[in-house]
Design a protein around this motif. Sequence first.
Motif, PDB file in Angstrom:
ATOM      1  N   UNK A 198      23.510  -1.686   6.189  1.00 30.10           N
ATOM      2  CA  UNK A 198      22.912  -1.512   4.867  1.00 30.10           C
ATOM      3  C   UNK A 198      21.401  -1.511   4.953  1.00 30.10           C
ATOM      4  N   UNK A 199      20.803  -0.632   4.154  1.00 28.70           N
ATOM      5  CA  UNK A 199      19.358  -0.569   3.994  1.00 28.70           C
ATOM      6  C   UNK A 199      19.107  -0.513   2.498  1.00 28.70           C
ATOM      7  N   UNK A 200      18.489  -1.559   1.941  1.00 25.48           N
ATOM      8  CA  UNK A 200      18.221  -1.596   0.506  1.00 25.48           C
ATOM      9  C   UNK A 200      16.768  -1.982   0.260  1.00 25.48           C
ATOM     10  N   UNK A 201      16.086  -1.159  -0.520  1.00 26.80           N
ATOM     11  CA  UNK A 201      14.702  -1.437  -0.893  1.00 26.80           C
ATOM     12  C   UNK A 201      14.729  -2.203  -2.208  1.00 26.80           C
ATOM     13  N   UNK A 202      14.159  -3.407  -2.184  1.00 33.86           N
ATOM     14  CA  UNK A 202      14.112  -4.266  -3.360  1.00 33.86           C
ATOM     15  C   UNK A 202      12.707  -4.198  -3.938  1.00 33.86           C
ATOM     16  N   UNK A 203      12.638  -3.837  -5.228  1.00 28.32           N
ATOM     17  CA  UNK A 203      11.347  -3.673  -5.903  1.00 28.32           C
ATOM     18  C   UNK A 203      11.009  -4.893  -6.751  1.00 28.32           C
ATOM     19  N   UNK A 204       9.717  -5.123  -6.923  1.00 25.88           N
ATOM     20  CA  UNK A 204       9.257  -6.124  -7.877  1.00 25.88           C
ATOM     21  C   UNK A 204       9.686  -5.605  -9.250  1.00 25.88           C
ATOM     22  N   UNK A 205      10.187  -6.458 -10.116  1.00 26.42           N
ATOM     23  CA  UNK A 205      10.653  -6.042 -11.450  1.00 26.42           C
ATOM     24  C   UNK A 205      11.643  -4.890 -11.363  1.00 26.42           C
ATOM     25  N   UNK A 206      12.575  -4.969 -10.417  1.00 23.59           N
ATOM     26  CA  UNK A 206      13.507  -3.871 -10.160  1.00 23.59           C
ATOM     27  C   UNK A 206      14.338  -3.494 -11.389  1.00 23.59           C
ATOM     28  N   UNK A 207      14.842  -4.467 -12.133  1.00 22.52           N
ATOM     29  CA  UNK A 207      15.696  -4.143 -13.275  1.00 22.52           C
ATOM     30  C   UNK A 207      14.916  -3.441 -14.375  1.00 22.52           C
ATOM     31  N   UNK A 208      13.696  -3.878 -14.639  1.00 20.41           N
ATOM     32  CA  UNK A 208      12.863  -3.199 -15.634  1.00 20.41           C
ATOM     33  C   UNK A 208      12.558  -1.778 -15.190  1.00 20.41           C
ATOM     34  N   UNK A 209      12.263  -1.617 -13.910  1.00 17.18           N
ATOM     35  CA  UNK A 209      11.934  -0.286 -13.391  1.00 17.18           C
ATOM     36  C   UNK A 209      13.097   0.675 -13.513  1.00 17.18           C
ATOM     37  N   UNK A 210      14.301   0.223 -13.164  1.00 19.26           N
ATOM     38  CA  UNK A 210      15.485   1.074 -13.286  1.00 19.26           C
ATOM     39  C   UNK A 210      15.746   1.440 -14.739  1.00 19.26           C
ATOM     40  N   UNK A 211      15.666   0.471 -15.633  1.00 19.22           N
ATOM     41  CA  UNK A 211      15.920   0.722 -17.049  1.00 19.22           C
ATOM     42  C   UNK A 211      14.933   1.746 -17.594  1.00 19.22           C
ATOM     43  N   UNK A 212      13.673   1.660 -17.206  1.00 20.74           N
ATOM     44  CA  UNK A 212      12.681   2.591 -17.719  1.00 20.74           C
ATOM     45  C   UNK A 212      12.826   3.977 -17.117  1.00 20.74           C
TER      46      UNK A 212
ATOM     47  N   UNK B 215      25.262  -0.488  16.013  1.00 18.00           N
ATOM     48  CA  UNK B 215      26.317  -0.091  15.090  1.00 18.00           C
ATOM     49  C   UNK B 215      27.217   0.914  15.781  1.00 18.00           C
ATOM     50  N   UNK B 216      28.519   0.902  15.491  1.00 19.84           N
ATOM     51  CA  UNK B 216      29.424   1.833  16.153  1.00 19.84           C
ATOM     52  C   UNK B 216      29.181   3.276  15.702  1.00 19.84           C
ATOM     53  N   UNK B 217      29.571   4.205  16.562  1.00 21.75           N
ATOM     54  CA  UNK B 217      29.363   5.624  16.273  1.00 21.75           C
ATOM     55  C   UNK B 217      30.101   6.081  15.024  1.00 21.75           C
ATOM     56  N   UNK B 218      31.203   5.396  14.660  1.00 22.25           N
ATOM     57  CA  UNK B 218      31.963   5.788  13.474  1.00 22.25           C
ATOM     58  C   UNK B 218      31.788   4.777  12.331  1.00 22.25           C
ATOM     59  N   UNK B 219      30.680   4.063  12.323  1.00 20.22           N
ATOM     60  CA  UNK B 219      30.406   3.069  11.282  1.00 20.22           C
ATOM     61  C   UNK B 219      30.055   3.704   9.952  1.00 20.22           C
ATOM     62  N   UNK B 220      29.611   2.859   9.046  1.00 22.24           N
ATOM     63  CA  UNK B 220      29.242   3.304   7.700  1.00 22.24           C
ATOM     64  C   UNK B 220      27.849   2.777   7.384  1.00 22.24           C
ATOM     65  N   UNK B 221      27.017   3.618   6.772  1.00 24.00           N
ATOM     66  CA  UNK B 221      25.653   3.227   6.400  1.00 24.00           C
ATOM     67  C   UNK B 221      25.477   3.434   4.901  1.00 24.00           C
ATOM     68  N   UNK B 222      25.008   2.399   4.200  1.00 23.05           N
ATOM     69  CA  UNK B 222      24.674   2.493   2.779  1.00 23.05           C
ATOM     70  C   UNK B 222      23.173   2.311   2.635  1.00 23.05           C
ATOM     71  N   UNK B 223      22.537   3.242   1.923  1.00 21.46           N
ATOM     72  CA  UNK B 223      21.084   3.214   1.732  1.00 21.46           C
ATOM     73  C   UNK B 223      20.803   3.272   0.238  1.00 21.46           C
ATOM     74  N   UNK B 224      19.883   2.428  -0.238  1.00 20.23           N
ATOM     75  CA  UNK B 224      19.521   2.398  -1.649  1.00 20.23           C
ATOM     76  C   UNK B 224      17.997   2.308  -1.767  1.00 20.23           C
ATOM     77  N   UNK B 225      17.418   3.223  -2.545  1.00 17.02           N
ATOM     78  CA  UNK B 225      15.966   3.242  -2.756  1.00 17.02           C
ATOM     79  C   UNK B 225      15.683   3.852  -4.118  1.00 17.02           C
ATOM     80  N   UNK B 226      14.758   3.275  -4.859  1.00 21.07           N
ATOM     81  CA  UNK B 226      14.424   3.801  -6.184  1.00 21.07           C
ATOM     82  C   UNK B 226      13.431   4.958  -6.086  1.00 21.07           C
ATOM     83  N   UNK B 227      12.339   4.780  -5.360  1.00 28.51           N
ATOM     84  CA  UNK B 227      11.280   5.796  -5.332  1.00 28.51           C
ATOM     85  C   UNK B 227      10.729   5.967  -3.932  1.00 28.51           C
ATOM     86  N   UNK B 228      10.200   7.142  -3.657  1.00 31.11           N
ATOM     87  CA  UNK B 228       9.611   7.428  -2.350  1.00 31.11           C
ATOM     88  C   UNK B 228      10.374   8.520  -1.650  1.00 31.11           C
TER      89      UNK B 228
END
Length: 158
Positions: free
Chosen positions: A90-104, A43-56
């Motif tokens: 991009x770095x995205x952590x995908x959870x089992x039952x992700x939508x239910x987990x976020x809603x709760x 990745x270039x030195x002036x790039x962009x990084x998006x990270x998404x994680x629910x827990x941990x």
Amino acid sequence: MNRNSHSGICRRDLVTLMVAAIALALGGPASAADRTVNENGRMPADGRVSISNIAGMVKVIGWDKAEISVTGTLGDDVERLEFSAGERAEVEVIYKNQHKGLRNLMGNGKGEHHESVTINDGADLTIQVPRGCRLEVEVVAAGVDVSGLDAVIEVTSV
């Protein structure tokens, strides 16, 4: 005589159960719950990084290489890690039952939280990125630690 014979069978059954329990504890599902992550790419030195994680935990460290590196562990409640390198990494952590987990975790907008879905382990990640890249991190119930970056840093947490 029946009494001694009966008590011998119980001891043998107890020993068998103990051996089975020890074998399960040493090599069973508990030891296989965490999966390791080891991803990297250019990745270039002036790039962009998006990270998404629910827990941990998300730990981001700036370095002098023109690449992104992701290491760590994924808990049992994580389905997968989505990773892409390049100008917009991009770095995205995908959870089992992700939508239910976020809603709760976030509630229903009326101050009510439901406990039917819990996030137990989450993902513990260390992400190394070029010092000059722009960073965006979104978490819900995860810790964030950022160091060594010289560009714009945006962190959103619920």
